[in-house]
Enzyme design. Structure first.
Site, mmCIF file in Angstrom:
data_model
loop_
_atom_site.group_PDB
_atom_site.id
_atom_site.type_symbol
_atom_site.label_atom_id
_atom_site.label_comp_id
_atom_site.label_asym_id
_atom_site.label_seq_id
_atom_site.Cartn_x
_atom_site.Cartn_y
_atom_site.Cartn_z
ATOM 1 N N HIS A 412 37.767 32.705 39.043
ATOM 2 C CA HIS A 412 37.541 32.174 38.008
ATOM 3 C C HIS A 412 37.657 32.608 36.767
ATOM 4 C CE1 HIS A 412 38.106 28.543 36.513
ATOM 5 N NE2 HIS A 412 36.779 27.360 36.227
ATOM 6 N N ASP A 416 42.543 29.597 36.179
ATOM 7 C CA ASP A 416 41.719 27.954 35.621
ATOM 8 C C ASP A 416 42.346 27.447 36.218
ATOM 9 O OD1 ASP A 416 43.999 28.223 34.673
ATOM 10 O OD2 ASP A 416 43.411 28.443 32.445
#
Length: 439
Positions: A412, A416
């Site tokens: 992450h 995204d």
């Protein structure tokens, strides 16, 4: 008498160091050219190092379990009279060196002089940052030593560093180990974190003690490193593989007769994933500090179980540029080599994206751990027949369909939810929209 320097040879693309497993000879032993004298390991693959000349082992300069850089001198061999001419090969160089001037590599118990500056080429090696506020940097050599002694990154951050710009040196970590690792169980300051790690006295129970083999230790270290480095997020989709299953069932016999290769689901998965990676190049990346490296090649790793139960990841290089028959041939060859422990370093390195087929073991789905330094990993679950509601112009119908869950774990920091979800959906679309001619 002239002595030949036996250097650690190059072992494959991107391999910069190796761990000494075991010497098969002792000082004073006679050896012949190409005789195996040493076993070494890089990542998960073991290799043998041969003697470059006929002669006698005069000095072993490294010990088992030491981490050695490629090109470093690991032993000296007194060349026999018929091979006394200058010899220069990969990892080998012959020089006239008096024995009294030969110096072995310092062991962890010998404290290197703090005034001695590291070689210039060490400054260009890749470093890892644990916390920018602490200005603490870990070189690959320090990371290797820490893994060997099971020292976490948090503990490394507590060791006083004497290198330039706050770099932790090899001598720093060896001195710390000799002192008994005083900061091993140090607690964080409450004002800084608001939380103290409890010193739990867990009852681990009694039973048979089974020591991890070297590969299992390396896998464990790699998995912990990955979870520590990358904030993992996992997304899921469901794919209807009915068309793919039907096509494979109808063509696998003809495919094998035409090309001499078995047609499993793995080549079909590799082909589809490579296409999706090409559509979403920001999945095909690695993180280097504050930079993102977008890879030029699409190299698909496929997690493969070994007979020992351990896992290894052979790689299909440039998968996006190959047709199905070529991918199938490579997949079958790599799988066979994995089963027989015959994989080479180049065949297990350089992956940019990995597939883990947990469905092989009957799992419905999985939450895989990212294969560092990649940014994402795909898990494919078991293909299972289920009753599904199918929508048609003349109304809905219930049909038996071949269904599979796909899961994508991604880093992450650089991937995204939109990118991860879109990529995963594209993979599922390629699995579902399986319209190709028969063989």
């Amino acid at each position: 008498m002239a002595e030949v320097e036996l250097k650690l040879p190059k072992m494959g693309e991107s391999i910069s160091e190796a761990t000494i497993i075991n010497w098969l000879v002792s000082e004073g032993d006679e050896v012949t050219q190409d005789q195996t004298v040493l076993e070494v390991a890089t990542d998960k693959v073991d290799s043998e190092v041969p003697a470059p000349v006929n002669g006698k082992i005069s000095k072993l300069l490294v010990e088992p379990n030491e981490v050695v850089k490629i090109g470093e001198v690991i032993a000296l061999i007194e060349a026999s009279a018929d091979q006394s001419e200058s010899v220069k090969k990969d990892g080998v160089e012959e020089k006239s060196i008096p024995k009294k001037e030969t110096k072995a590599k310092p062991t962890p118990s010998e404290k290197p002089s703090s005034s001695k500056k590291p070689p210039k080429d060490q400054k260009t090696s890749k470093s890892y940052t644990l916390n920018e506020n602490q200005n603490t940097y870990f070189s690959p050599l320090v990371v290797s030593i820490a893994k060997e002694h099971h020292i976490s990154f948090e503990e490394l951050a507590r060791i006083p560093a004497t290198g330039s710009e706050g770099r932790l040196r090899k001598s720093d970590i060896f001195n710390y180990i000799e002192e008994g690792r005083p900061a091993q169980f140090a607690q964080p300051v409450p004002e800084q974190t608001g939380f103290q790690i409890p010193d739990l006295k867990l009852d681990k129970g009694k039973g048979k003690i089974v020591e991890m083999d070297r590969m299992r230790q390396m896998i464990a270290d790699h998995m912990v490193f990955s979870k520590h480095t990358s904030p993992h997020v996992t997304a899921y989709v469901e794919a209807d593989l009915t068309e793919m299953v039907n096509w494979r069932n109808a063509n696998k016999k003809a495919f094998q007769e035409k090309y001499g290769e078995k047609l499993t689901f793995t080549p079909l998965f590799v082909e589809a994933v490579a296409k999706a990676v090409k559509d979403f190049p920001m999945i095909n990346v690695s993180v280097d500090g504050k930079n993102i490296i977008v890879k030029e090649s699409i190299n698909i790793g496929m997690a493969t179980a070994l007979p020992t139960g351990n896992l290894i990841v052979p790689v299909v290089k440039n998968a996006d540029q190959k047709d199905l028959k070529t991918i199938a041939a490579e997949v079958n060859d790599l799988a066979e080599k994995a089963r027989n422990n015959k994989l080479k370093h180049d065949e297990t390195s350089g992956s940019t994206f990995t597939i883990s087929n947990v469905g092989t073991f009957g799992s419905l789905m999985g939450t895989p751990i990212i294969n560092q330094p990649e940014a994402a990993i795909l898990a494919t679950g078991i293909i299972k027949k289920r009753a599904e509601v199918m929508e048609y112009e003349d109304g809905d119908k219930i049909e038996i369909r071949q269904m599979m869950y796909l899961s994508l774990s991604f880093d992450h920091r650089v991937v995204d939810g939109f990118l991860g979800g879109s990529f995963l959906r594209r993979v599922a679309d390629y699995f579902e929209d399986f319209n190709r001619p028969n063989y």
